[in-house]
Every structure is written in structure tokens, then in C-alpha cells.
Design a protein around this motif. Structure first.
Motif, PDB file in Angstrom:
ATOM      1  N   ALA A 226     -42.335 -13.967 105.757  1.00  0.00           N
ATOM      2  CA  ALA A 226     -43.446 -14.318 104.768  1.00  0.00           C
ATOM      3  C   ALA A 226     -44.157 -15.606 105.288  1.00  0.00           C
ATOM      4  CB  ALA A 226     -42.926 -14.617 103.509  1.00  0.00           C
ATOM      5  N   PRO A 227     -45.576 -15.625 105.367  1.00  0.00           N
ATOM      6  CA  PRO A 227     -46.269 -16.699 105.909  1.00  0.00           C
ATOM      7  C   PRO A 227     -45.875 -18.077 105.375  1.00  0.00           C
ATOM      8  CG  PRO A 227     -47.772 -14.921 105.381  1.00  0.00           C
ATOM      9  CD  PRO A 227     -46.152 -14.548 104.794  1.00  0.00           C
ATOM     10  N   ALA A 249     -47.681 -10.418 112.802  1.00  0.00           N
ATOM     11  CA  ALA A 249     -46.803  -9.123 112.638  1.00  0.00           C
ATOM     12  C   ALA A 249     -46.331  -9.494 111.081  1.00  0.00           C
ATOM     13  CB  ALA A 249     -45.706  -8.912 113.661  1.00  0.00           C
ATOM     14  N   GLY A 250     -46.352  -8.355 110.295  1.00  0.00           N
ATOM     15  CA  GLY A 250     -45.623  -8.217 108.974  1.00  0.00           C
ATOM     16  C   GLY A 250     -44.368  -7.829 108.970  1.00  0.00           C
ATOM     17  N   LEU A 256     -41.197  -6.933 103.227  1.00  0.00           N
ATOM     18  CA  LEU A 256     -42.603  -7.628 102.530  1.00  0.00           C
ATOM     19  C   LEU A 256     -43.528  -6.756 102.106  1.00  0.00           C
ATOM     20  CD1 LEU A 256     -42.542 -10.467 105.088  1.00  0.00           C
ATOM     21  CD2 LEU A 256     -41.685 -10.841 102.705  1.00  0.00           C
ATOM     22  N   SER A 257     -44.254  -6.934 101.202  1.00  0.00           N
ATOM     23  CA  SER A 257     -45.280  -6.206 100.649  1.00  0.00           C
ATOM     24  C   SER A 257     -46.609  -6.663 101.239  1.00  0.00           C
ATOM     25  CB  SER A 257     -45.685  -6.217  99.300  1.00  0.00           C
ATOM     26  OG  SER A 257     -45.809  -7.508  98.861  1.00  0.00           O
ATOM     27  N   GLU A 264     -50.478 -15.080 100.836  1.00  0.00           N
ATOM     28  CA  GLU A 264     -49.895 -16.312 101.221  1.00  0.00           C
ATOM     29  C   GLU A 264     -50.492 -16.897 102.632  1.00  0.00           C
ATOM     30  OE1 GLU A 264     -45.456 -16.431 101.840  1.00  0.00           O
ATOM     31  OE2 GLU A 264     -44.985 -15.666  99.784  1.00  0.00           O
ATOM     32  N   LEU A 265     -50.938 -16.010 103.523  1.00  0.00           N
ATOM     33  CA  LEU A 265     -51.527 -16.188 104.728  1.00  0.00           C
ATOM     34  C   LEU A 265     -52.660 -17.069 104.466  1.00  0.00           C
ATOM     35  CD1 LEU A 265     -52.105 -12.977 106.701  1.00  0.00           C
ATOM     36  CD2 LEU A 265     -50.881 -14.854 107.467  1.00  0.00           C
ATOM     37  N   PRO A 266     -53.409 -17.405 103.490  1.00  0.00           N
ATOM     38  CA  PRO A 266     -54.574 -18.555 103.464  1.00  0.00           C
ATOM     39  C   PRO A 266     -53.916 -19.785 103.509  1.00  0.00           C
ATOM     40  CG  PRO A 266     -55.174 -16.552 102.114  1.00  0.00           C
ATOM     41  CD  PRO A 266     -53.810 -16.217 102.501  1.00  0.00           C
TER      42      PRO A 266
END
Length: 293
Positions: A226-227, A249-250, A256-257, A264-266
Motif C-alpha cells: 500500500a502506498p 505496481a499495485g 489491495l483494492s 493513498e498515492l497522493p
């Protein structure tokens, strides 16, 4: 550092679920798992590490649902596992093949038969990368084992990257085959090999950074994290001299959804100029993706 909403993302680890729980994906691990909880209670072998694993009860069109989720989050291209003879994979190819990069999970225990399979499937299906889970093989095979060299040589010959799990594995299996120090010998002997480290490299992420500084064809992808948990050493490296070597990559739908990832990325403190490289440009260059992507 604002998160760019106009970048068409390349996700280097995303798959279409095959069922509500995807338990079918994990039967290969059963012979390696010793504890009762992993064998009997978990639906996926690293379940203890993830909260909110996606469930697909009531979803009739799993393929259409997945690509709708991709569109929701501006993912143009996704790397997915290729399994020969799978009707599921064939349908994905028919409906959305122009948006998929196929990775081929490979097993060095199969020797030259595996090399021949790799070359055949690359020719027939355009395999874009090989993927290897050293600790998930039965028997396990270390990253620098002589059996692996056949696969690395095939990847060099075909000019495709190899994606290898590194660091302590999530499933409760021995970790020794994935120690990051083993990557050093491989990159030394195969300077042409494009080697992408998957699944975190922890607790040796700082060593992973040191090796990426040493070897220009060594890369890191953020798969299975998760980010909010991206290692600080990796974020710092991307923001300095490693902007061209860190790729997004997720881990959808395994752990993870996409909603969680993109919420979370921002919050990841990448510099403005790093975001397009991380989300798209590095993958486009490495996998020779043509626009649009």
C-alpha cells in the motif's frame, strides 16, 4: 507534490479475478506451508498482512468489472499473468488485449523444457516479461542459483525483463532464496538483463537502493505495498538519482483494492517530476509500450 490526475497509468501488477475469493491462485503454495492457520484458515497465503482484500461476491462479469475499475483510476495498461490454455486468459485477450502486458510465471526447476516453453509463448502470445517467485517454488530456488541462469539467459536473448520477488516473503515459507544480496551476482554476470525487484525487498530495501545505484539495469516495483508503506529509502531514491528506476505496481485483487491504492498515492512525497516517470514513463520505456497507454 500534487498527484497528477492526467497521467494514464501503467500498473505492473494487476490481475482479473477468477472467482469471488481467488483461492484457485494459491494451491501451489499448499505443499510449502507448515502452519495450520496458513493451510486451513487463510484464503490467500499472506492474508495476515492485508486488510480489506477485495471480494467479488455477486459480480457476474469479473473481466468487465476489472477494466471498469481500471478506467475509474485512469489505468491504461496492466501487466497480468499469462496461463497457457486458460479460457479466462483467452477471453481477457479477446476483449481487452490491447491494454494488457502478459507476464509469464516461470519455474527454473523445469530446466530446458521451461526455456523452450518461454520461447514458444513469447513467439505465439507476445509475452512481455518473465516472473519468478523464488520462495514460492517447490522446491525453492535462490535468486542466484544455477537453475535460474537458464531463465535469465532466455530473457536476455528475447530482450524482455524478468520480474523477481525479493525480500522476506509474505507467505510463511523460508526467506533465504530471496535475500537481496543474491541479486548482486546476477546483475554482475548478466549486465544486459533488465531485472525488476518485486514485493518490497524489505528488510533490505537500503541494500536494494545501493544495488540500483551500482547497476543501471536493476529496477524496483512497488507491488504488494500500500502506498502509505512504501519504504522511505525507495521514495528518497526516486526523488534523487533513481527517478528512472522505480516503477508503480499495485496488488489488485490479491491484497489491495484500487480504491485504497489511489486514495493513498497522493500522500507519497514524490517530487513533481518523478510522478509521470513512476506512474507511466519508466514502464513505457522498459516494456516498449506504444501510445496510447
Amino acid at each position: 507534490m500534487p498527484f497528477p490526475t492526467d497521467v494514464r497509468v501503467v500498473d505492473l501488477m494487476l490481475n482479473v479475478p477468477v472467482s469471488a475469493t481467488n483461492e484457485e491462485w494459491y494451491t501451489q503454495f499448499l505443499p510449502l506451508l507448515m502452519d495450520k492457520e496458513s493451510r486451513q484458515a487463510f484464503k490467500m497465503p499472506a492474508q495476515y498482512m492485508f486488510k480489506g482484500i477485495p471480494n467479488f461476491d455477486g459480480v457476474d462479469d469479473l473481466i468487465g468489472h476489472t477494466f471498469a475499475e481500471m478506467d475509474k483510476h485512469n489505468i491504461g495498461t496492466a501487466m497480468m499473468g499469462f496461463y497457457e490454455g486458460s479460457d479466462h486468459i483467452a477471453e481477457i485477450g479477446r476483449r481487452f488485449g490491447d491494454r494488457v502486458l502478459w507476464e509469464l510465471p516461470v519455474n527454473p526447476n523445469e530446466g530446458m523444457d521451461e526455456v523452450r516453453r518461454i520461447k514458444r509463448l513469447h513467439k505465439d502470445h507476445g509475452i512481455a516479461a518473465l516472473s519468478i517467485f523464488p520462495c514460492g517454488l517447490n522446491p525453492q530456488v535462490p535468486i542466484n542459483d544455477k537453475k535460474m541462469y537458464l531463465l535469465y539467459a532466455a530473457a536476455v536473448e528475447l530482450d524482455i525483463p524478468v520480474m523477481v520477488n525479493v525480500g522476506v516473503p509474505g507467505p510463511r515459507v523460508p526467506m533465504a532464496p530471496q535475500k537481496v544480496e543474491l541479486v548482486d551476482e546476477v546483475c554482475w554476470f548478466f549486465p544486459e538483463l533488465k531485472f525488476i525487484m518485486r514485493h518490497g525487498a524489505e528488510p533490505w530495501d537500503e541494500l536494494a537502493v545501493k544495488l540500483m545505484i551500482k547497476y543501471p539495469n536493476l529496477y524496483y516495483s512497488t507491488s504488494a505495498f500500500a502506498p502509505r508503506y512504501y519504504p522511505k529509502s525507495i521514495v528518497d531514491f526516486a526523488n534523487t538519482r533513481g527517478a528512472n528506476q522505480v516503477l508503480y505496481a499495485g496488488y489488485y485483487p490479491s491484497g489491495l483494492s484500487l480504491d485504497r491504492i489511489f486514495a493513498e498515492l497522493p500522500e507519497v512525497p514524490f517530487k513533481d517530476e518523478v510522478w509521470p516517470k513512476f506512474l507511466r514513463d519508466n514502464a513505457k520505456r522498459l516494456f516498449k509500450i506504444k501510445d496510447p497507454a
